[in-house]
Design a protein around this motif. Sequence first.
Motif, short mmCIF file in Angstrom:
data_model
loop_
_atom_site.label_atom_id
_atom_site.label_comp_id
_atom_site.label_asym_id
_atom_site.label_seq_id
_atom_site.Cartn_x
_atom_site.Cartn_y
_atom_site.Cartn_z
N SER A 20 0.83 -1.21 0.00
CA SER A 20 0.00 0.00 0.00
C SER A 20 0.86 1.26 0.00
O SER A 20 0.44 2.30 -0.49
CB SER A 20 -0.92 0.00 1.22
OG SER A 20 -0.17 -0.09 2.41
N GLU A 41 -0.65 1.87 -3.60
CA GLU A 41 -1.69 0.83 -3.65
C GLU A 41 -2.47 0.88 -4.95
O GLU A 41 -2.88 1.95 -5.42
CB GLU A 41 -2.66 1.00 -2.47
CG GLU A 41 -3.68 -0.11 -2.37
CD GLU A 41 -4.50 -0.01 -1.09
OE1 GLU A 41 -5.21 -1.00 -0.79
OE2 GLU A 41 -4.43 1.02 -0.41
N GLY A 42 -2.66 -0.28 -5.57
CA GLY A 42 -3.47 -0.38 -6.78
C GLY A 42 -2.77 0.01 -8.06
O GLY A 42 -3.38 0.01 -9.13
N GLU A 199 -12.57 -8.20 6.82
CA GLU A 199 -11.27 -7.68 6.42
C GLU A 199 -10.86 -8.18 5.04
O GLU A 199 -9.88 -7.71 4.47
CB GLU A 199 -10.21 -8.05 7.45
CG GLU A 199 -10.43 -7.36 8.80
CD GLU A 199 -9.34 -7.70 9.79
OE1 GLU A 199 -8.25 -8.17 9.37
OE2 GLU A 199 -9.56 -7.50 11.00
N MET A 200 -11.60 -9.16 4.51
CA MET A 200 -11.35 -9.66 3.16
C MET A 200 -12.58 -9.43 2.28
O MET A 200 -12.90 -10.22 1.40
CB MET A 200 -10.96 -11.14 3.18
CG MET A 200 -9.70 -11.43 3.96
SD MET A 200 -9.05 -13.10 3.73
CE MET A 200 -8.28 -12.94 2.12
N PHE A 201 -13.24 -8.30 2.51
CA PHE A 201 -14.47 -7.98 1.77
C PHE A 201 -14.19 -7.89 0.28
O PHE A 201 -14.95 -8.42 -0.55
CB PHE A 201 -15.07 -6.67 2.28
CG PHE A 201 -16.48 -6.43 1.83
CD1 PHE A 201 -17.54 -6.67 2.69
CD2 PHE A 201 -16.75 -5.97 0.54
CE1 PHE A 201 -18.85 -6.47 2.27
CE2 PHE A 201 -18.05 -5.77 0.12
CZ PHE A 201 -19.11 -6.01 0.98
N LYS A 202 -13.11 -7.22 -0.08
CA LYS A 202 -12.79 -7.04 -1.51
C LYS A 202 -12.56 -8.38 -2.19
O LYS A 202 -13.06 -8.64 -3.29
CB LYS A 202 -11.54 -6.16 -1.67
CG LYS A 202 -11.15 -5.89 -3.11
CD LYS A 202 -9.94 -4.98 -3.18
CE LYS A 202 -9.53 -4.74 -4.64
NZ LYS A 202 -8.32 -3.85 -4.71
N GLU A 203 -11.78 -9.26 -1.53
CA GLU A 203 -11.51 -10.57 -2.10
C GLU A 203 -12.80 -11.39 -2.23
O GLU A 203 -13.01 -12.09 -3.24
CB GLU A 203 -10.50 -11.34 -1.24
CG GLU A 203 -9.10 -10.77 -1.26
CD GLU A 203 -8.89 -9.60 -0.33
OE1 GLU A 203 -7.74 -9.12 -0.23
OE2 GLU A 203 -9.87 -9.15 0.31
N GLU A 205 -15.78 -10.19 -2.61
CA GLU A 205 -16.58 -9.58 -3.67
C GLU A 205 -16.13 -10.08 -5.05
O GLU A 205 -16.95 -10.45 -5.90
CB GLU A 205 -16.47 -8.06 -3.59
CG GLU A 205 -17.34 -7.32 -4.58
CD GLU A 205 -17.22 -5.81 -4.39
OE1 GLU A 205 -18.22 -5.12 -4.61
OE2 GLU A 205 -16.11 -5.32 -4.06
N ILE A 206 -14.81 -10.11 -5.25
CA ILE A 206 -14.27 -10.60 -6.54
C ILE A 206 -14.62 -12.07 -6.71
O ILE A 206 -15.05 -12.51 -7.79
CB ILE A 206 -12.75 -10.39 -6.60
CG1 ILE A 206 -12.41 -8.89 -6.59
CG2 ILE A 206 -12.16 -11.04 -7.85
CD1 ILE A 206 -10.94 -8.60 -6.43
N SER A 221 -21.13 -12.31 5.69
CA SER A 221 -20.07 -11.65 6.44
C SER A 221 -19.99 -12.19 7.87
O SER A 221 -21.00 -12.63 8.45
CB SER A 221 -20.31 -10.14 6.48
OG SER A 221 -19.65 -9.53 7.55
#
Length: 319
Positions: A20, A41-42, A199-203, A205-206, A221
């Motif tokens: 990050s 980050e990104g 804490e792994m919401f993004k992962e 979601e993908i 969740s």
Amino acid sequence: MKIAIPIFGSRVSPRCMFASDMIVARIKHGKVQSSDLCAVEGMSEEIFLDQLVDLNVNVFICGGAGKEFIEEAEASGIRVINNVAGEVDDVLKAYIDGTLAPGFGISEKIEIKRPAERHIEPGEVNCISCKSRRCLRGEDCHMEAPSDPDQEDERERHIHEVALDVAWEQEEKMCRVAEVVHFAVGMGYKKVGLAFCVEMFKEAEILTGVLERFFEVVPVSCRIGAQGPPEHSHPHGGHADSCNSIGQAMALNAAGTDLNLVIGLCVGCDILFTEHSDAPCTTLFVKDKSLANNPVGALYSRYYLSDILRDPDKKETRY
């Protein structure tokens, strides 16, 4: 002299493109004169490299990095020292001392007492200390198996057959996510549950988007319906909501999922979830706060092994 180091907390990031932030340190007369923190980050590899060039970085120190990225960086006049692990301060000191090289903090080994090979008594199970290891040669093991494969029911035989089909895929190139998809399709599953940590919401979601091409997906969740009790406070101050892994299991049980995937649940919470889940479970991703969700990395780093093996009574409290 400018040195750039992508970081994860206070350490060199295990993968440079997943950091990050990046520290850019100016070194003069064998001392760090100043340092700046840059957000990375990104960023794509191309933009990341452009930033290194714009910052006039001379040396780039990192953990894992792709071969093409390293070649392009060096073609731009930037020296790359990769496969480095450790605290940023220690890494900078090693560079100034002239002892920093690829593999720093990884290739240096610490002495670990390994279990000695010994005769295993009848009825005892210890596959590490076993001297014969006949099973590795495809021979019958002298230990008594806890269960008899011949007594498996039809469902268990089917799971074994599909698991072997996936494990023995010819090219041996499938990633874990692909293996899960192939296994679930082979089992005829239609509805897949995701028990994920926030804490792994993004992962999550993908992953949901990927799996929805094959199955009905029910993502739940760890905070579903959770209320942290007043006495449950974070050690650094403030209030922390409670995880509700049993609630996750109940929600997925009610949804009638065929398979549940564990995504980053905390140690202990994952146990409670699997104990209360009606559907079979498999852990897809684990959460590791210090190693970019790659816990096996600790076994290859002398820094982590030294910390793990230290006398717990002599460790400094973190709170």
